[in-house]
Every structure is written in C-alpha cells, then in structure tokens.
Design a protein around this motif. Structure first.
Motif, mmCIF file in Angstrom:
data_model
loop_
_atom_site.group_PDB
_atom_site.id
_atom_site.type_symbol
_atom_site.label_atom_id
_atom_site.label_comp_id
_atom_site.label_asym_id
_atom_site.label_seq_id
_atom_site.Cartn_x
_atom_site.Cartn_y
_atom_site.Cartn_z
ATOM 1 N N VAL A 258 -5.560 11.157 -4.655
ATOM 2 C CA VAL A 258 -4.899 9.865 -4.817
ATOM 3 C C VAL A 258 -3.465 10.004 -4.318
ATOM 4 O O VAL A 258 -2.765 10.957 -4.648
ATOM 5 C CB VAL A 258 -4.904 9.399 -6.290
ATOM 6 N N ASN B 123 0.849 -1.190 0.000
ATOM 7 C CA ASN B 123 0.000 0.000 0.000
ATOM 8 C C ASN B 123 0.886 1.241 0.000
ATOM 9 O O ASN B 123 2.090 1.158 0.222
ATOM 10 C CB ASN B 123 -0.895 0.045 1.247
ATOM 11 N N SER C 21 -10.288 4.376 -1.268
ATOM 12 C CA SER C 21 -10.032 2.943 -1.327
ATOM 13 C C SER C 21 -10.123 2.326 0.053
ATOM 14 O O SER C 21 -9.673 2.880 1.038
ATOM 15 C CB SER C 21 -8.641 2.673 -1.904
ATOM 16 N N ALA D 215 -0.393 3.339 -6.186
ATOM 17 C CA ALA D 215 -1.443 4.353 -6.329
ATOM 18 C C ALA D 215 -2.577 3.969 -5.397
ATOM 19 O O ALA D 215 -3.055 2.837 -5.438
ATOM 20 C CB ALA D 215 -1.932 4.433 -7.770
ATOM 21 N N GLU D 216 -2.998 4.908 -4.576
ATOM 22 C CA GLU D 216 -3.956 4.619 -3.510
ATOM 23 C C GLU D 216 -5.013 5.706 -3.446
ATOM 24 O O GLU D 216 -4.749 6.808 -2.944
ATOM 25 C CB GLU D 216 -3.208 4.559 -2.194
ATOM 26 N N ILE E 76 -4.794 3.213 -11.426
ATOM 27 C CA ILE E 76 -4.110 2.374 -10.438
ATOM 28 C C ILE E 76 -3.349 1.251 -11.133
ATOM 29 O O ILE E 76 -2.182 0.983 -10.825
ATOM 30 C CB ILE E 76 -5.136 1.800 -9.427
ATOM 31 N N ARG F 127 -11.701 -2.968 -4.254
ATOM 32 C CA ARG F 127 -11.687 -1.600 -3.759
ATOM 33 C C ARG F 127 -13.102 -1.024 -3.815
ATOM 34 O O ARG F 127 -13.952 -1.504 -4.546
ATOM 35 C CB ARG F 127 -10.790 -0.683 -4.612
ATOM 36 N N ASN G 279 -8.607 -0.496 0.505
ATOM 37 C CA ASN G 279 -7.334 -1.213 0.596
ATOM 38 C C ASN G 279 -7.506 -2.632 1.120
ATOM 39 O O ASN G 279 -6.684 -3.129 1.875
ATOM 40 C CB ASN G 279 -6.348 -0.484 1.527
ATOM 41 N N ASP H 215 -9.653 2.869 -11.724
ATOM 42 C CA ASP H 215 -9.015 1.550 -11.737
ATOM 43 C C ASP H 215 -7.902 1.494 -12.777
ATOM 44 O O ASP H 215 -6.847 0.892 -12.550
ATOM 45 C CB ASP H 215 -10.050 0.457 -12.028
#
Length: 287
Positions: free
Chosen positions: A254, A150, A228, A223-224, A213, A245, A230, A210
């Motif tokens: 992000v 992450n 999200s 990329a988070e 990411i 997600r 996670n 998506d």
C-alpha cells in the motif's frame, strides 16, 4: 507598415504556425499587431499570438497578449480567448483577471475575491514529469486547477499537490456510467509536503483494507493499495459517485501519503482494533 507588408507577414506567420514554429509565428503576428491592433481580424491575431506563447509555456507573454485577445472577445459566449487568459492569469496568480476571464467565458464562480477555491468536481489529469506519464484523479478547485487525490507512483509527485491543467480534454474515463474528462497537466502549481511511503499490510478481508484507506482519508491523507483500480478518488465519495476499487484480502503493498509518525500511528490504530488478520510491516519512504 503598409497593409501589403502586414499581409505578407501574416501569411508568413501562419506558414510558421502550420509548421508548429510557435516563436516565429507569434513574433510575426506581434509585429503586425504593433501597427494594426484593431483591424477586423486583429482579435484572431491577438488570440493566436497568445496561444502560441501558451504552447511555448511562456506564461508572461500568454498573459500579456491574452488580455488583449479577451478585450476584443464577446463576453458570456464561451469565447476561448477568456479560457486561455484564465489559465495564464491563474499561473501568474492574478486572481482578479482570472475571475474576470472565467466569468467572461460564462462560468459561475464562488463569491469572493482572490484565489479561487471552489468545488468544480472530479476529473483526471495526465501528469507529465521528465517524460513519465501517469493519470491521477483530481478535485477541481477552479476551471484550471485541481488537487491530486491519488498517491502518485511517479517519482517526485505527491498526494495533495495542486496542478494546473489544460482546458481541452485529451480522453475520458467512464465510471459507473459517468464520464470524466482527462486533461493534460500544464504545470505543478503548488507542491505538497506529504511524503510518500510504502507498507505491507495483511488484511483478513477486503473490508479491512477499505477501513485502512478510510482511516487515512478521514485525516486528509492518502492510501493507495497496489491492487486498486483508482477509478474514483476520495473526493468523489460525498456526491453521487461512490468510491470504487478492486481490493483483496491478504498481504498487499500500500502506498501512503502522510508524515511517517502519523502513518505509524494510524497503522497501529487500524491493526489494534482486535479484528483477526490485521497487521503491517516494512514501512519505508519512497524517494
């Protein structure tokens, strides 16, 4: 040392143990072991002395005493003396001893010598830095090391760093019917040089986010999205567990883990795919 004196010191050692006075407990046990290294109960005393130093994060002593404990433990039966030695030897980077410890515990390792770089599956680690705690997903490289998958929000922590974690799970996460252990971090083993950045992106649809990411993950970056959950990291997507997600269309913050020029290039590539609603702005480094 008379056995009566040894018995008194052992009693005092476990009184200190029960009070979590680890240094005192270990010191008393070591006094006895210097005279009685191979008594019937000595294997337990070696193990507990090593464990006390593990609690103290004195890895050199945990390694030294752990070798003695493992030398008196049965192989292939899951004896915890091997696990604690495996942790200490890993931190000391004694890969031959670490390998012998894991196989002594009963774990099958990838063939080879030196540093262990296997695929032991996903797990979670509770990072601990300066009192802040954050649970992240890792891709386990050996029974006690994993790469963070992450983009952490805790200051100073990085996507891609390698951490050493404890062996006893302190909780679990359940994803799609599969249970994953949550371990406590013992230490940062290898830092990551990937900086953390934040950016605001506009995505016409959830699938656009998506795609962003995936674009970063394919380059071994992170990329988070702020939205999200996670629940599973990118390292899980190749097996039976698909990445899951909760992401939404529209403007979102992000977190990214990539060199800034690469992040700009990938963001431009993503926004330039001639799909409506894709844009980005405000790329900034995170301290």
């Amino acid at each position: 040392m008379r056995k009566s004196e040894a018995k008194r010191l052992i009693d005092e050692a476990y009184e200190a143990w029960n009070a979590e006075e680890w240094l005192t407990a270990a010191g008393l046990l070591e006094q006895v072991l210097a005279h009685y290294p191979d008594e019937k109960r000595s294997a337990v005393w070696w193990y507990d002395a090593a464990l006390a130093h593990k609690f103290l994060r004195n890895w050199a002593k945990a390694y030294e005493l752990g070798r003695e404990a493992a030398a008196r433990a049965p192989r292939g039966e899951g004896d915890p003396a091997y696990w604690n030695l495996g942790i200490a030897a890993t931190i000391q980077r004694d890969w031959a001893t670490a390998r012998a410890a894991w196989t002594g515990f009963g774990i099958e390792l990838p063939d080879g010598e030196g540093e262990i770089r296997g695929r032991f599956g996903p797990a979670c680690v509770r990072l601990d830095t300066g009192g802040e705690r954050e649970v992240v997903w890792i891709d386990r490289l050996c029974p006690t090391r994993g790469r963070v998958m992450n983009v952490p929000v805790t200051g100073g922590r990085r996507f891609g760093e390698i951490v050493v974690h404890d062996g006893e799970p302190k909780g679990h996460r359940v994803v799609d019917g599969h249970e994953f252990p949550v371990f406590d971090e013992l230490l940062l083993f290898e830092a990551s040089d990937l900086p953390t950045l934040t950016v605001t992106v506009n995505a016409g649809e959830a699938a656009d986010l998506d795609a962003l990411i995936t674009l970063f993950v394919e380059q071994n970056y992170g990329a988070e999205p702020a939205s999200s959950l996670n629940v599973l990291c990118a390292c899980c997507s190749e097996g039976t567990h698909e990445q899951e997600r909760t992401v939404h269309a529209g403007a979102q913050s992000v977190s990214l883990a990539a060199p800034e020029p690469e992040a700009r290039r990938l963001l431009d590539q993503w926004a330039g795919e001639a799909l409506p609603g894709r844009s980005w702005s405000g790329l900034e480094p995170v301290a």
